[in-house]
Design an enzyme around this catalytic site. Structure first.
Site, PDB file in Angstrom:
ATOM      1  N   CYS A   4      43.320  38.504  24.203  1.00  0.00           N
ATOM      2  CA  CYS A   4      43.139  39.237  25.391  1.00  0.00           C
ATOM      3  C   CYS A   4      43.268  38.046  26.533  1.00  0.00           C
ATOM      4  O   CYS A   4      42.469  37.136  26.672  1.00  0.00           O
ATOM      5  CB  CYS A   4      41.821  39.993  25.577  1.00  0.00           C
ATOM      6  SG  CYS A   4      41.332  40.286  27.354  1.00  0.00           S
ATOM      7  N   CYS A   7      39.929  37.419  28.363  1.00  0.00           N
ATOM      8  CA  CYS A   7      39.001  36.678  27.595  1.00  0.00           C
ATOM      9  C   CYS A   7      39.478  35.153  27.697  1.00  0.00           C
ATOM     10  O   CYS A   7      38.283  34.170  27.797  1.00  0.00           O
ATOM     11  CB  CYS A   7      38.767  36.987  26.243  1.00  0.00           C
ATOM     12  SG  CYS A   7      37.867  38.807  26.061  1.00  0.00           S
ATOM     13  N   ASP A  30      43.588  36.975  41.846  1.00  0.00           N
ATOM     14  CA  ASP A  30      44.743  37.705  41.158  1.00  0.00           C
ATOM     15  C   ASP A  30      46.003  36.788  41.238  1.00  0.00           C
ATOM     16  O   ASP A  30      46.417  36.387  42.501  1.00  0.00           O
ATOM     17  CB  ASP A  30      44.998  39.129  41.831  1.00  0.00           C
ATOM     18  CG  ASP A  30      45.800  39.866  40.983  1.00  0.00           C
ATOM     19  OD1 ASP A  30      45.318  40.906  40.439  1.00  0.00           O
ATOM     20  OD2 ASP A  30      46.843  39.426  40.761  1.00  0.00           O
ATOM     21  N   HIS A  46      34.006  41.078  26.413  1.00  0.00           N
ATOM     22  CA  HIS A  46      35.095  42.022  26.416  1.00  0.00           C
ATOM     23  C   HIS A  46      34.781  43.319  26.265  1.00  0.00           C
ATOM     24  O   HIS A  46      34.183  43.964  25.333  1.00  0.00           O
ATOM     25  CB  HIS A  46      36.136  41.686  25.039  1.00  0.00           C
ATOM     26  CG  HIS A  46      37.379  42.475  25.093  1.00  0.00           C
ATOM     27  ND1 HIS A  46      38.608  42.179  25.605  1.00  0.00           N
ATOM     28  CD2 HIS A  46      37.687  43.750  24.678  1.00  0.00           C
ATOM     29  CE1 HIS A  46      39.509  42.908  25.425  1.00  0.00           C
ATOM     30  NE2 HIS A  46      38.861  44.114  24.949  1.00  0.00           N
ATOM     31  N   ASN A  87      41.359  50.175  37.708  1.00  0.00           N
ATOM     32  CA  ASN A  87      42.364  51.018  36.954  1.00  0.00           C
ATOM     33  C   ASN A  87      42.011  51.387  35.436  1.00  0.00           C
ATOM     34  O   ASN A  87      41.793  50.245  35.041  1.00  0.00           O
ATOM     35  CB  ASN A  87      43.649  50.380  37.165  1.00  0.00           C
ATOM     36  CG  ASN A  87      44.330  50.377  38.540  1.00  0.00           C
ATOM     37  OD1 ASN A  87      43.948  51.156  39.338  1.00  0.00           O
ATOM     38  ND2 ASN A  87      44.850  49.239  38.862  1.00  0.00           N
ATOM     39  N   GLY A  93      47.192  53.268  35.703  1.00  0.00           N
ATOM     40  CA  GLY A  93      47.900  51.768  36.036  1.00  0.00           C
ATOM     41  C   GLY A  93      47.351  50.619  35.558  1.00  0.00           C
ATOM     42  O   GLY A  93      47.536  49.678  35.890  1.00  0.00           O
ATOM     43  N   HIS A 100      38.221  45.307  34.644  1.00  0.00           N
ATOM     44  CA  HIS A 100      38.136  44.532  35.569  1.00  0.00           C
ATOM     45  C   HIS A 100      38.009  45.298  36.939  1.00  0.00           C
ATOM     46  O   HIS A 100      38.636  46.598  36.833  1.00  0.00           O
ATOM     47  CB  HIS A 100      39.410  43.586  35.385  1.00  0.00           C
ATOM     48  CG  HIS A 100      40.739  44.329  35.363  1.00  0.00           C
ATOM     49  ND1 HIS A 100      41.169  44.806  34.259  1.00  0.00           N
ATOM     50  CD2 HIS A 100      41.589  44.477  36.540  1.00  0.00           C
ATOM     51  CE1 HIS A 100      42.260  45.434  34.318  1.00  0.00           C
ATOM     52  NE2 HIS A 100      42.343  45.370  35.874  1.00  0.00           N
ATOM     53  N   HIS A 102      39.362  45.021  40.889  1.00  0.00           N
ATOM     54  CA  HIS A 102      40.047  44.354  41.803  1.00  0.00           C
ATOM     55  C   HIS A 102      39.157  44.365  43.363  1.00  0.00           C
ATOM     56  O   HIS A 102      38.599  45.549  43.614  1.00  0.00           O
ATOM     57  CB  HIS A 102      41.213  45.179  42.399  1.00  0.00           C
ATOM     58  CG  HIS A 102      42.296  45.194  41.267  1.00  0.00           C
ATOM     59  ND1 HIS A 102      43.164  44.488  41.272  1.00  0.00           N
ATOM     60  CD2 HIS A 102      42.276  46.119  40.190  1.00  0.00           C
ATOM     61  CE1 HIS A 102      44.252  44.689  39.708  1.00  0.00           C
ATOM     62  NE2 HIS A 102      43.317  45.779  39.447  1.00  0.00           N
TER      63      HIS A 102
HETATM   64  P1  5GP Z   1      45.714  46.102  36.440  1.00  0.00           P
HETATM   65  O1  5GP Z   1      46.783  46.657  36.594  1.00  0.00           O
HETATM   66  O2  5GP Z   1      45.335  46.134  34.842  1.00  0.00           O
HETATM   67  O3  5GP Z   1      44.396  46.858  37.123  1.00  0.00           O
HETATM   68  O4  5GP Z   1      45.323  44.694  36.790  1.00  0.00           O
HETATM   69  C1  5GP Z   1      45.823  43.737  36.324  1.00  0.00           C
HETATM   70  C2  5GP Z   1      45.923  42.768  37.186  1.00  0.00           C
HETATM   71  O5  5GP Z   1      45.936  41.248  36.591  1.00  0.00           O
HETATM   72  C3  5GP Z   1      47.320  42.539  38.074  1.00  0.00           C
HETATM   73  O6  5GP Z   1      46.805  42.564  39.497  1.00  0.00           O
HETATM   74  C4  5GP Z   1      47.844  41.196  37.709  1.00  0.00           C
HETATM   75  O7  5GP Z   1      48.470  40.415  38.967  1.00  0.00           O
HETATM   76  C5  5GP Z   1      46.587  40.341  37.389  1.00  0.00           C
HETATM   77  N1  5GP Z   1      46.873  39.394  36.475  1.00  0.00           N
HETATM   78  C6  5GP Z   1      47.617  39.594  35.109  1.00  0.00           C
HETATM   79  N2  5GP Z   1      47.707  38.475  34.755  1.00  0.00           N
HETATM   80  C7  5GP Z   1      47.161  37.545  35.187  1.00  0.00           C
HETATM   81  C8  5GP Z   1      46.773  36.105  34.909  1.00  0.00           C
HETATM   82  O8  5GP Z   1      47.092  35.550  33.968  1.00  0.00           O
HETATM   83  N3  5GP Z   1      45.906  35.574  35.711  1.00  0.00           N
HETATM   84  C9  5GP Z   1      45.571  35.901  36.874  1.00  0.00           C
HETATM   85  N4  5GP Z   1      44.688  35.361  37.858  1.00  0.00           N
HETATM   86  N5  5GP Z   1      45.735  37.416  37.262  1.00  0.00           N
HETATM   87  C10 5GP Z   1      46.378  38.151  36.254  1.00  0.00           C
HETATM   88 ZN    ZN Z   2      39.106  40.507  26.942  1.00  0.00          ZN
END
Ligand code: 5GP
Ligand code: ZN
Length: 114
Positions: A4, A7, A30, A46, A87, A93, A100, A102
């Site tokens: 993950c 994680c 992000d 997790h 999300n 999405g 998490h 945002h």
């Molecule tokens: P989701 O689409 O699952 O709600 O949001 C995942 C978020 O994680 C996205 O906005 C994406 O830009 C961010 N993200 C994905 N991988 C990484 C990473 O390795 N580091 C950081 N800082 N953000 C990440």
């Molecule tokens: Zn995790």
């Protein structure tokens, strides 16, 4: 969880721009921001998604929201307002399977969600 990515961020196995951390949660910028301020706040434990919250682990969510409010003040956009997004699952999405939230600030956001 071994594979993950969040994680790994929480365990400092991969780098991120951490803006807040305590025993329960970690907040980091992000990688692909969609607003002037785009911070992800996650539980260190997790939990795959909102669907996996239970009576035993859900307390962390109130802690996450307290953290959100603190960060909005710290970064100076609490007064103007902000958006908090979770999300969940395919239709929601969700792309990273670790719960998490945002925290988006620094501009106006449209509604309803796209
Ligand atoms: P989701 O689409 O699952 O709600 O949001 C995942 C978020 O994680 C996205 O906005 C994406 O830009 C961010 N993200 C994905 N991988 C990484 C990473 O390795 N580091 C950081 N800082 N953000 C990440
Ligand atoms: Zn995790």
């Amino acid at each position: 969880m071994n594979d993950c990515i969040f994680c790994k961020i929480a365990n400092k196995e991969i780098p991120s721009e951490i803006v807040y951390e305590d025993d329960l949660v970690i907040a980091f910028k992000d990688l692909s921001p969609t607003a002037p301020h785009h911070i992800l706040v996650i539980p260190k434990q997790h939990i795959s998604s909102a669907n996996d919250l239970t009576e035993d682990n859900a307390e962390v969510v109130s802690h996450i929201f307290l953290t959100v409010a603190k960060l909005a003040k710290k970064f100076g956009f609490a007064q103007n307002g902000y958006r908090v997004v979770n999300n969940c699952g395919k239709d929601g999405g969700q792309t990273v399977q670790h719960l998490h939230f945002h925290l988006l600030g620094g501009r106006e956001f449209g509604w309803p969600a796209g």
